[in-house]
Design an enzyme around this catalytic site. Structure first.
Site, PDB file in Angstrom:
ATOM      1  N   HIS A 116       0.772  -1.238  -0.113  1.00  0.00           N
ATOM      2  CA  HIS A 116      -0.069   0.008  -0.023  1.00  0.00           C
ATOM      3  C   HIS A 116       0.954   1.184   0.029  1.00  0.00           C
ATOM      4  CE1 HIS A 116      -3.333  -2.586   1.722  1.00  0.00           C
ATOM      5  NE2 HIS A 116      -3.318  -2.739   0.355  1.00  0.00           N
ATOM      6  N   THR A 141      -3.125  -8.307  11.273  1.00  0.00           N
ATOM      7  CA  THR A 141      -4.288  -7.703  10.507  1.00  0.00           C
ATOM      8  C   THR A 141      -5.587  -8.047  10.463  1.00  0.00           C
ATOM      9  OG1 THR A 141      -4.555  -7.053   7.834  1.00  0.00           O
ATOM     10  CG2 THR A 141      -3.694  -9.023   8.243  1.00  0.00           C
ATOM     11  N   ALA A 176       1.732  -9.667  18.928  1.00  0.00           N
ATOM     12  CA  ALA A 176       3.004 -10.381  17.947  1.00  0.00           C
ATOM     13  C   ALA A 176       4.177 -10.011  18.534  1.00  0.00           C
ATOM     14  CB  ALA A 176       2.708  -9.103  16.772  1.00  0.00           C
TER      15      ALA A 176
HETATM   16  C1  BV8 Z   1      -8.816  -1.704  -5.057  1.00  0.00           C
HETATM   17  C2  BV8 Z   1      -2.753   2.750   2.719  1.00  0.00           C
HETATM   18  C3  BV8 Z   1      -9.588  -1.617  -7.273  1.00  0.00           C
HETATM   19  C4  BV8 Z   1      -3.147   4.416   3.120  1.00  0.00           C
HETATM   20  C5  BV8 Z   1      -4.611   1.523   2.820  1.00  0.00           C
HETATM   21  C6  BV8 Z   1     -16.317  -0.204  -2.338  1.00  0.00           C
HETATM   22  C7  BV8 Z   1     -15.629   0.908  -2.879  1.00  0.00           C
HETATM   23  C8  BV8 Z   1     -14.322   1.040  -2.983  1.00  0.00           C
HETATM   24  C9  BV8 Z   1     -13.299   0.115  -2.894  1.00  0.00           C
HETATM   25  C10 BV8 Z   1     -14.093  -1.112  -2.457  1.00  0.00           C
HETATM   26  C11 BV8 Z   1     -15.153  -1.187  -2.065  1.00  0.00           C
HETATM   27  N1  BV8 Z   1     -15.609  -2.624  -1.655  1.00  0.00           N
HETATM   28  C12 BV8 Z   1     -14.279  -3.162  -1.615  1.00  0.00           C
HETATM   29  C13 BV8 Z   1     -13.159  -2.396  -2.240  1.00  0.00           C
HETATM   30  C14 BV8 Z   1     -11.933  -2.671  -2.256  1.00  0.00           C
HETATM   31  C15 BV8 Z   1     -11.063  -1.938  -1.131  1.00  0.00           C
HETATM   32  C16 BV8 Z   1     -11.514  -2.624   0.063  1.00  0.00           C
HETATM   33  O1  BV8 Z   1     -11.048  -3.786   0.296  1.00  0.00           O
HETATM   34  N2  BV8 Z   1     -12.443  -2.092   1.001  1.00  0.00           N
HETATM   35  C17 BV8 Z   1     -12.674  -2.779   2.221  1.00  0.00           C
HETATM   36  C18 BV8 Z   1     -12.947  -1.716   3.030  1.00  0.00           C
HETATM   37  C19 BV8 Z   1     -13.864  -3.651   2.077  1.00  0.00           C
HETATM   38  N3  BV8 Z   1      -9.849  -1.975  -1.561  1.00  0.00           N
HETATM   39  C20 BV8 Z   1      -9.225  -1.032  -2.433  1.00  0.00           C
HETATM   40  O2  BV8 Z   1      -9.921  -0.031  -2.572  1.00  0.00           O
HETATM   41  C21 BV8 Z   1      -7.983  -1.357  -2.843  1.00  0.00           C
HETATM   42  N4  BV8 Z   1      -7.988  -0.970  -4.302  1.00  0.00           N
HETATM   43  O3  BV8 Z   1      -9.518  -2.591  -4.867  1.00  0.00           O
HETATM   44  O4  BV8 Z   1      -8.728  -1.268  -6.381  1.00  0.00           O
HETATM   45  C22 BV8 Z   1      -9.199  -1.290  -8.502  1.00  0.00           C
HETATM   46  C23 BV8 Z   1      -8.655  -2.271  -9.521  1.00  0.00           C
HETATM   47  C24 BV8 Z   1      -8.490  -1.497 -10.554  1.00  0.00           C
HETATM   48  C25 BV8 Z   1      -8.530  -0.187 -10.959  1.00  0.00           C
HETATM   49  C26 BV8 Z   1      -9.226   0.402 -10.259  1.00  0.00           C
HETATM   50  C27 BV8 Z   1      -9.636   0.026  -8.808  1.00  0.00           C
HETATM   51  C28 BV8 Z   1      -6.798  -0.613  -2.334  1.00  0.00           C
HETATM   52  C29 BV8 Z   1      -6.902  -0.965  -0.561  1.00  0.00           C
HETATM   53  C30 BV8 Z   1      -5.654   0.007  -0.034  1.00  0.00           C
HETATM   54  C31 BV8 Z   1      -6.104   1.254   0.845  1.00  0.00           C
HETATM   55  N5  BV8 Z   1      -4.920   1.631   1.544  1.00  0.00           N
HETATM   56  N6  BV8 Z   1      -3.494   1.980   3.366  1.00  0.00           N
HETATM   57  C32 BV8 Z   1      -2.649   4.509   4.263  1.00  0.00           C
HETATM   58  O5  BV8 Z   1      -2.402   3.722   5.098  1.00  0.00           O
HETATM   59  O6  BV8 Z   1      -3.231   5.900   4.993  1.00  0.00           O
HETATM   60  S1  BV8 Z   1      -5.749   0.292   3.759  1.00  0.00           S
HETATM   61  C33 BV8 Z   1      -5.174   0.226   5.395  1.00  0.00           C
HETATM   62  O7  BV8 Z   1      -6.236  -0.276   5.968  1.00  0.00           O
HETATM   63  C34 BV8 Z   1      -3.928  -0.787   5.696  1.00  0.00           C
HETATM   64  O8  BV8 Z   1      -2.727  -0.415   4.560  1.00  0.00           O
HETATM   65  C35 BV8 Z   1      -4.562  -1.871   5.750  1.00  0.00           C
HETATM   66  O9  BV8 Z   1      -4.642  -2.508   4.612  1.00  0.00           O
HETATM   67  C36 BV8 Z   1      -6.021  -1.677   6.180  1.00  0.00           C
HETATM   68  C37 BV8 Z   1      -6.074  -1.663   7.681  1.00  0.00           C
HETATM   69  O10 BV8 Z   1      -6.114  -3.016   8.047  1.00  0.00           O
HETATM   70  P1  BV8 Z   1      -4.914  -3.643   8.940  1.00  0.00           P
HETATM   71  O11 BV8 Z   1      -3.622  -3.409   8.700  1.00  0.00           O
HETATM   72  O12 BV8 Z   1      -5.328  -4.962   9.449  1.00  0.00           O
HETATM   73  O13 BV8 Z   1      -5.189  -2.930  10.574  1.00  0.00           O
HETATM   74  P2  BV8 Z   1      -6.653  -2.636  11.131  1.00  0.00           P
HETATM   75  O14 BV8 Z   1      -6.512  -1.712  12.201  1.00  0.00           O
HETATM   76  O15 BV8 Z   1      -7.877  -2.882  10.493  1.00  0.00           O
HETATM   77  O16 BV8 Z   1      -6.269  -3.969  12.052  1.00  0.00           O
HETATM   78  C38 BV8 Z   1      -5.117  -4.130  13.167  1.00  0.00           C
HETATM   79  C39 BV8 Z   1      -5.272  -5.677  13.545  1.00  0.00           C
HETATM   80  O17 BV8 Z   1      -3.945  -5.828  14.136  1.00  0.00           O
HETATM   81  C40 BV8 Z   1      -6.370  -6.215  14.150  1.00  0.00           C
HETATM   82  O18 BV8 Z   1      -7.174  -7.398  13.703  1.00  0.00           O
HETATM   83  C41 BV8 Z   1      -6.044  -6.222  15.587  1.00  0.00           C
HETATM   84  O19 BV8 Z   1      -6.489  -7.439  16.380  1.00  0.00           O
HETATM   85  C42 BV8 Z   1      -4.668  -6.488  15.503  1.00  0.00           C
HETATM   86  N7  BV8 Z   1      -3.586  -6.188  16.299  1.00  0.00           N
HETATM   87  C43 BV8 Z   1      -3.614  -5.051  17.206  1.00  0.00           C
HETATM   88  N8  BV8 Z   1      -2.488  -4.932  18.129  1.00  0.00           N
HETATM   89  C44 BV8 Z   1      -1.953  -6.000  17.967  1.00  0.00           C
HETATM   90  C45 BV8 Z   1      -2.525  -6.964  17.046  1.00  0.00           C
HETATM   91  N9  BV8 Z   1      -2.198  -8.134  16.455  1.00  0.00           N
HETATM   92  C46 BV8 Z   1      -0.963  -8.706  17.193  1.00  0.00           C
HETATM   93  N10 BV8 Z   1      -0.399  -7.950  17.794  1.00  0.00           N
HETATM   94  C47 BV8 Z   1      -0.666  -6.699  18.417  1.00  0.00           C
HETATM   95  N11 BV8 Z   1       0.073  -6.188  19.466  1.00  0.00           N
END
Ligand code: BV8
Ligand code: ZN
Length: 257
Positions: free
Chosen positions: A132, A201, A244
């Protein structure tokens, strides 16, 4: 109920014997470095609507707000250090390079991260694919030229030296395609891996979240490390619940305690 210690020992053996492991990390691996995750309470997405700060439309609507959001994240990440989980992964990669079961035929460890904080590289990991993008780079919205590293405080509305276009953070926003080279490398590694480790994640954002499932479908064991269940848990061979920073050093150690 299987003894968690026993699960960890079995998962550890798989990782020690792996020839071509793939690892996918998310914000949870950086939580113990003091970097807020997205979905935890008080997380990044609670402070800002995704649409406003993590979409191209949001950037076009208010580029200053978006640059302020990424400046704040860069400031927070600049004071963060890799934690024991990042370092355990870096040591694991070094070990594989040195003692891989047959270093001739196993590729280097591929570390796929959704994080943009750069902490894996700071910890010494060398084969990192930033799916990303990166907090430490900017690219021109017009001509696409990349500039890295960006200073801690990017002047609000920085412009491109080449074409005077508006610079944007070098990250992938929602609705934007991932860099084809990076996603192809991730897909190839996933198709060739013999164990897939997923750390910190929520496994919601696609296409990254689909990678462990693609490995599981090939019959490859998926090992998950998280505080809680995620969509990966139902198909993971092993789900190790906990921090982790506490689990990885043990899981990836050459001499188990
Ligand atoms: C794409 C960069 C297509 C920026 C990020 C409707 C409209 C538009 C798009 C979509 C839609 N429906 C689906 C989509 C696709 C969309 C998507 O998946 N949406 C989701 C919400 C359903 N995906 C996209 O848009 C992707 N592109 O599909 O393009 C396309 C193809 C061709 C042509 C045109 C278009 C792009 C997605 C990338 C977005 N950018 N980040 C920035 O960071 O500012 S996403 C960002 O959020 C992160 O990179 C990561 O991916 C996500 C967050 O997730 P996590 O990293 O898991 O973090 P989170 O807080 O959620 O969870 C933390 C976890 O850690 C938890 O489980 C917790 O329990 C655990 N944890 C916490 N502490 C600990 C721990 N575990 C262990 N130890 C600890 N101490
Ligand atoms: Zn330009």
């Amino acid at each position: 109920m299987r003894d968690p210690r026993d699960l960890e020992r079995q998962a550890r053996r798989l990782l020690m014997e792996a020839r071509s492991p793939v690892i996918l990390t998310g914000a949870g691996i950086s939580a113990e470095s003091g970097i807020r995750t997205f979905r935890d309470s008080g997380g990044l997405w609670e402070q800002h609507a995704i649409d406003d700060v993590a979409t191209l439309q949001g950037f076009r609507r208010d580029p200053e707000l978006v640059w302020r959001f990424y400046n704040a994240r860069r400031r927070s990440a600049s004071t963060a250090s890799p934690n024991t989980a990042h370092r355990a992964l870096a040591h694991y990669e070094q070990r594989l390079r040195r003692y891989g079961p047959s270093s001739a035929d196993h590729g280097p460890l591929i570390l796929l991260t959704q994080n943009i904080d750069g902490l894996h590289q700071k910890a010494g990991s060398r084969h990192v694919v930033e799916l990303h993008g990166t907090l430490w780079g900017a690219r021109c919205s017009e001509c696409g030229i990349r500039t890295t590293p960006v200073p801690l405080e990017v002047p609000i509305l920085p412009s491109c030296e080449e074409c005077d276009g508006l610079l944007r953070p070098d990250v992938v926003w929602f609705g934007e395609p991932l860099d084809p080279e990076r996603i192809d490398r991730a897909l190839e590694a996933t198709d060739a891996c013999d164990v897939f480790l997923v750390v910190g994640t929520s496994a919601i954002v696609q296409p990254a979240a689909g990678l462990p499932y693609q490995a599981a479908r090939r019959g490859v064991p998926v090992i998950e490390v998280n505080l809680e269940e995620t969509p990966v848990t139902r198909y993971a061979a092993y789900s190790l619940f906990g921090k982790a920073g506490e689990i990885l050093p043990e899981l990836l150690s050459e001499q188990p305690s």
